[in-house]
Write a protein that holds these residues in place. Sequence first.
Motif, PDB file in Angstrom:
ATOM      1  N   ALA A 158      46.037  43.150  31.810  1.00  0.00           N
ATOM      2  CA  ALA A 158      45.475  44.456  32.181  1.00  0.00           C
ATOM      3  C   ALA A 158      43.976  44.379  32.452  1.00  0.00           C
ATOM      4  O   ALA A 158      43.477  45.003  33.388  1.00  0.00           O
ATOM      5  CB  ALA A 158      45.746  45.474  31.074  1.00  0.00           C
ATOM      6  N   ILE A 159      43.261  43.635  31.626  1.00  0.00           N
ATOM      7  CA  ILE A 159      41.803  43.515  31.796  1.00  0.00           C
ATOM      8  C   ILE A 159      41.390  42.064  31.593  1.00  0.00           C
ATOM      9  O   ILE A 159      42.155  41.252  31.067  1.00  0.00           O
ATOM     10  CB  ILE A 159      41.034  44.391  30.767  1.00  0.00           C
ATOM     11  CG1 ILE A 159      41.409  43.972  29.346  1.00  0.00           C
ATOM     12  CG2 ILE A 159      41.298  45.880  31.004  1.00  0.00           C
ATOM     13  CD1 ILE A 159      40.500  44.558  28.282  1.00  0.00           C
ATOM     14  N   LYS A 160      40.171  41.759  31.982  1.00  0.00           N
ATOM     15  CA  LYS A 160      39.649  40.396  31.769  1.00  0.00           C
ATOM     16  C   LYS A 160      39.363  40.224  30.281  1.00  0.00           C
ATOM     17  O   LYS A 160      38.722  41.071  29.658  1.00  0.00           O
ATOM     18  CB  LYS A 160      38.378  40.206  32.586  1.00  0.00           C
ATOM     19  CG  LYS A 160      37.795  38.813  32.461  1.00  0.00           C
ATOM     20  CD  LYS A 160      36.559  38.668  33.337  1.00  0.00           C
ATOM     21  CE  LYS A 160      35.804  37.391  33.021  1.00  0.00           C
ATOM     22  NZ  LYS A 160      35.072  37.447  31.747  1.00  0.00           N
ATOM     23  N   VAL A 161      39.885  39.141  29.724  1.00  0.00           N
ATOM     24  CA  VAL A 161      39.674  38.851  28.301  1.00  0.00           C
ATOM     25  C   VAL A 161      38.804  37.616  28.194  1.00  0.00           C
ATOM     26  O   VAL A 161      39.006  36.636  28.910  1.00  0.00           O
ATOM     27  CB  VAL A 161      41.030  38.643  27.589  1.00  0.00           C
ATOM     28  CG1 VAL A 161      40.826  38.139  26.166  1.00  0.00           C
ATOM     29  CG2 VAL A 161      41.835  39.934  27.589  1.00  0.00           C
ATOM     30  N   LEU A 179      42.594  52.955  27.331  1.00  0.00           N
ATOM     31  CA  LEU A 179      41.656  52.494  26.310  1.00  0.00           C
ATOM     32  C   LEU A 179      41.177  51.074  26.625  1.00  0.00           C
ATOM     33  O   LEU A 179      39.984  50.778  26.527  1.00  0.00           O
ATOM     34  CB  LEU A 179      42.299  52.558  24.917  1.00  0.00           C
ATOM     35  CG  LEU A 179      41.426  52.113  23.744  1.00  0.00           C
ATOM     36  CD1 LEU A 179      40.094  52.860  23.714  1.00  0.00           C
ATOM     37  CD2 LEU A 179      42.159  52.303  22.409  1.00  0.00           C
ATOM     38  N   ALA A 180      42.122  50.220  27.031  1.00  0.00           N
ATOM     39  CA  ALA A 180      41.757  48.836  27.352  1.00  0.00           C
ATOM     40  C   ALA A 180      40.710  48.819  28.462  1.00  0.00           C
ATOM     41  O   ALA A 180      39.730  48.065  28.409  1.00  0.00           O
ATOM     42  CB  ALA A 180      42.999  48.045  27.767  1.00  0.00           C
ATOM     43  N   GLN A 181      40.905  49.665  29.460  1.00  0.00           N
ATOM     44  CA  GLN A 181      39.959  49.704  30.587  1.00  0.00           C
ATOM     45  C   GLN A 181      38.601  50.231  30.142  1.00  0.00           C
ATOM     46  O   GLN A 181      37.561  49.720  30.564  1.00  0.00           O
ATOM     47  CB  GLN A 181      40.536  50.533  31.736  1.00  0.00           C
ATOM     48  CG  GLN A 181      41.633  49.775  32.476  1.00  0.00           C
ATOM     49  CD  GLN A 181      42.510  50.665  33.338  1.00  0.00           C
ATOM     50  OE1 GLN A 181      42.496  51.889  33.185  1.00  0.00           O
ATOM     51  NE2 GLN A 181      43.278  50.054  34.227  1.00  0.00           N
ATOM     52  N   THR A 182      38.613  51.246  29.274  1.00  0.00           N
ATOM     53  CA  THR A 182      37.352  51.773  28.744  1.00  0.00           C
ATOM     54  C   THR A 182      36.623  50.686  27.949  1.00  0.00           C
ATOM     55  O   THR A 182      35.426  50.464  28.127  1.00  0.00           O
ATOM     56  CB  THR A 182      37.628  52.981  27.820  1.00  0.00           C
ATOM     57  OG1 THR A 182      38.411  53.915  28.534  1.00  0.00           O
ATOM     58  CG2 THR A 182      36.344  53.630  27.360  1.00  0.00           C
ATOM     59  N   SER A 222      32.057  47.043  27.103  1.00  0.00           N
ATOM     60  CA  SER A 222      31.826  45.960  26.138  1.00  0.00           C
ATOM     61  C   SER A 222      31.473  44.663  26.860  1.00  0.00           C
ATOM     62  O   SER A 222      31.941  44.399  27.953  1.00  0.00           O
ATOM     63  CB  SER A 222      33.077  45.723  25.282  1.00  0.00           C
ATOM     64  OG  SER A 222      33.643  46.952  24.903  1.00  0.00           O
ATOM     65  N   ARG A 223      30.657  43.882  26.168  1.00  0.00           N
ATOM     66  CA  ARG A 223      30.193  42.633  26.771  1.00  0.00           C
ATOM     67  C   ARG A 223      31.257  41.540  26.621  1.00  0.00           C
ATOM     68  O   ARG A 223      31.607  40.885  27.590  1.00  0.00           O
ATOM     69  CB  ARG A 223      28.889  42.213  26.073  1.00  0.00           C
ATOM     70  CG  ARG A 223      28.000  41.282  26.861  1.00  0.00           C
ATOM     71  CD  ARG A 223      26.567  41.313  26.329  1.00  0.00           C
ATOM     72  NE  ARG A 223      26.512  41.029  24.890  1.00  0.00           N
ATOM     73  CZ  ARG A 223      26.501  39.796  24.377  1.00  0.00           C
ATOM     74  NH1 ARG A 223      26.546  38.749  25.174  1.00  0.00           N
ATOM     75  NH2 ARG A 223      26.447  39.616  23.074  1.00  0.00           N
ATOM     76  N   ILE A 224      31.749  41.363  25.414  1.00  0.00           N
ATOM     77  CA  ILE A 224      32.748  40.324  25.157  1.00  0.00           C
ATOM     78  C   ILE A 224      34.010  40.985  24.610  1.00  0.00           C
ATOM     79  O   ILE A 224      33.952  41.701  23.618  1.00  0.00           O
ATOM     80  CB  ILE A 224      32.238  39.292  24.123  1.00  0.00           C
ATOM     81  CG1 ILE A 224      30.984  38.583  24.654  1.00  0.00           C
ATOM     82  CG2 ILE A 224      33.330  38.284  23.772  1.00  0.00           C
ATOM     83  CD1 ILE A 224      30.210  37.845  23.584  1.00  0.00           C
ATOM     84  N   VAL A 225      35.141  40.755  25.284  1.00  0.00           N
ATOM     85  CA  VAL A 225      36.401  41.310  24.792  1.00  0.00           C
ATOM     86  C   VAL A 225      37.232  40.190  24.171  1.00  0.00           C
ATOM     87  O   VAL A 225      37.467  39.156  24.802  1.00  0.00           O
ATOM     88  CB  VAL A 225      37.187  42.006  25.924  1.00  0.00           C
ATOM     89  CG1 VAL A 225      38.573  42.428  25.423  1.00  0.00           C
ATOM     90  CG2 VAL A 225      36.423  43.223  26.440  1.00  0.00           C
ATOM     91  N   VAL A 226      37.632  40.409  22.914  1.00  0.00           N
ATOM     92  CA  VAL A 226      38.457  39.438  22.205  1.00  0.00           C
ATOM     93  C   VAL A 226      39.874  39.994  22.076  1.00  0.00           C
ATOM     94  O   VAL A 226      40.063  41.091  21.564  1.00  0.00           O
ATOM     95  CB  VAL A 226      37.893  39.169  20.783  1.00  0.00           C
ATOM     96  CG1 VAL A 226      38.754  38.129  20.049  1.00  0.00           C
ATOM     97  CG2 VAL A 226      36.441  38.736  20.846  1.00  0.00           C
ATOM     98  N   ALA A 227      40.860  39.242  22.574  1.00  0.00           N
ATOM     99  CA  ALA A 227      42.258  39.612  22.335  1.00  0.00           C
ATOM    100  C   ALA A 227      42.604  39.084  20.954  1.00  0.00           C
ATOM    101  O   ALA A 227      42.641  37.875  20.735  1.00  0.00           O
ATOM    102  CB  ALA A 227      43.164  38.995  23.393  1.00  0.00           C
ATOM    103  N   LEU A 228      42.827  40.004  20.006  1.00  0.00           N
ATOM    104  CA  LEU A 228      43.008  39.616  18.612  1.00  0.00           C
ATOM    105  C   LEU A 228      44.488  39.663  18.225  1.00  0.00           C
ATOM    106  O   LEU A 228      45.096  40.731  18.196  1.00  0.00           O
ATOM    107  CB  LEU A 228      42.191  40.557  17.709  1.00  0.00           C
ATOM    108  CG  LEU A 228      42.169  40.221  16.225  1.00  0.00           C
ATOM    109  CD1 LEU A 228      41.411  38.930  15.958  1.00  0.00           C
ATOM    110  CD2 LEU A 228      41.551  41.367  15.419  1.00  0.00           C
TER     111      LEU A 228
END
Lengths: 176, 177, 235
Positions: free
Chosen positions: A137-140, A69-72, A77-83
């Motif tokens: 796992a992914i770029k945040v 899911l994180a990779q998807t 998505s343009r901007i990923v926020v780690a919340l």
Amino acid sequence: MDKARIGTCWLDGCAGCHMSLLDTDEGIIAILRKADIVFGPLVDAQEWPEGVDVALVEGAVSSQDDLKLAQTVRSRSRIVVALGDCAVTGNVPSMRNGIPTRKLLERIYVEGATVCPGVPTDGVPGLLKQAEPLHSAIKVDVHVPGCPPKANAILMVLGDLLEGREPDLGSKLRFG
Amino acid sequence: MTTGVVTALPRVDDQDLTDRIIGDHVGRPGALLGILEELQDANRHKYLPMETLEYVAVRTGIPQAQVYSVATFFTLFNLDPQGVHTVAICRGTACHTRGSRALLQRVKLQLGVGEAVDAAGKTTMTTADRRFTIRTVACFGQCALAPVVEVDHAIRGHVKEQVLIREVETLRKGGAR
Amino acid sequence: MTEKVKVRIDGEVIAATAGQTILEVARTNNKYIPALCYMEGLSTVGACRLCMVEVSGVSRLLPACTTPVQEGLAVATTSPQLESYRKIALELLFAERNHVCAVCVSSGHCELQTLAQEHGVTSVRYPYSYPRLPVDMTHPRFVLDHNRCVLCSRCVRTCAEVEGAHVWELAGRGIGSRLVSELQRPWGEATSCTSCGKCVQACPTGAMAEKGWGVEEMTKRRAAVSRLTSMREGE
């Protein structure tokens, strides 16, 4: 002007960050004037859609499904926020990381079981060796710590991102 | 106050010798290092038993925690009984790039010991019969000779796997009679 | 004899006494330099590296807590470079142990947590090491959680210098360093411990705490430990 698209999801977390998002009360109305929530626990969509502008991801990356899911989310998505702390630091889910997965599962599902002992395998995603923060796992793009992050911190970050500003939590920065 | 409570002296194997070694150094700056070094050397299995550390603390008035801190900081000191023969393999950068990890694995296989990290976080492995101890060293300072291995205090340079195995085998047979 | 010297801190000329450290002079003049292992009234060790400052004419950074002032010394307490180093130092502290603020008795009163927030640490760029560490519950009143220990040695110095019992020391080296009582005995079995609890009060994080508190409930009385030494200075 087209409305921006917000997606939210949770990985290995407790939903507390999503509760905090709801705690924004009427503040969310101002956000929804500028954006639609296109994915999340409050939305019917079954699959993370393409073309999301801001993704709010709660929880640590703990299982195969979390990772997928994180990779998807990242790819769509343009901007990923780690919340929240789990996504930012690993937090409580990462407290298992010193224990081998096998031992962990046996302790809970075999030794700890009163009925039907046995490690479940069908229909549950495989556990990763360790529960890791999202950025492993992914770029945040943006980190919003807190357990949970305060509603006004989430509002501020969303407001800034929708206005095209880089959010600065400043005094709202808070772990735990 | 240096010692919190007056403790009964712990039993050590050779109290007279221990007292003499402590007496030779005590009162001088840095005495603890010299005391521990000589005591370890005097020990049959080349290590510092807990009773010895406690004895040193009581006799010198140095806090137990400080004695333990020194004994665990320096890799020279052993808190576990050592084998008759010691194989020390350098795991420094130069030796690593020249294959010291393979040497370590090979010798471990040969002597049948698993990975072990002692209380001080040091990698030392001793065979069950206490004939051999394998340990790693951060650097011998002989990088031009990499990979470097020390066998019973003799430094060997450019060590090849087969040569090391043969040497260890000779030591093993030598003591078997 | 106390020799007076003039130093500059962030451009401001300040009168100080020779022998004082940069950090002492800064703090008495309301100039902020972050520090974790420093505590008023204890000896200084320069362990945490957060108080690093730029001293003009010196090419390397110096720890403010162990560097004595001299006549004409000019110090910069902050700069983009210092800030980036302080962030790195803080992030490495988080990466080294298991600091889970959400379930910590000291959350909200923790010096490490506060420093991270003040310095804008929003995430840790280094891989966490997730060491498996014990929690020592053997003392009837106090608990030691190695997961939250930053090895600042404030407890060690408090116990040795203020209480005079010297129960604690740092054992081992490098990443394997651990706080130990006596010969790595459980705290509850350490006969030299007087159970005074000053180490607990001196601890900047939740590593040492009184038993019986929940998350965010453990507040420390650090000033009380510092005050003890300042009252002794007159003797």
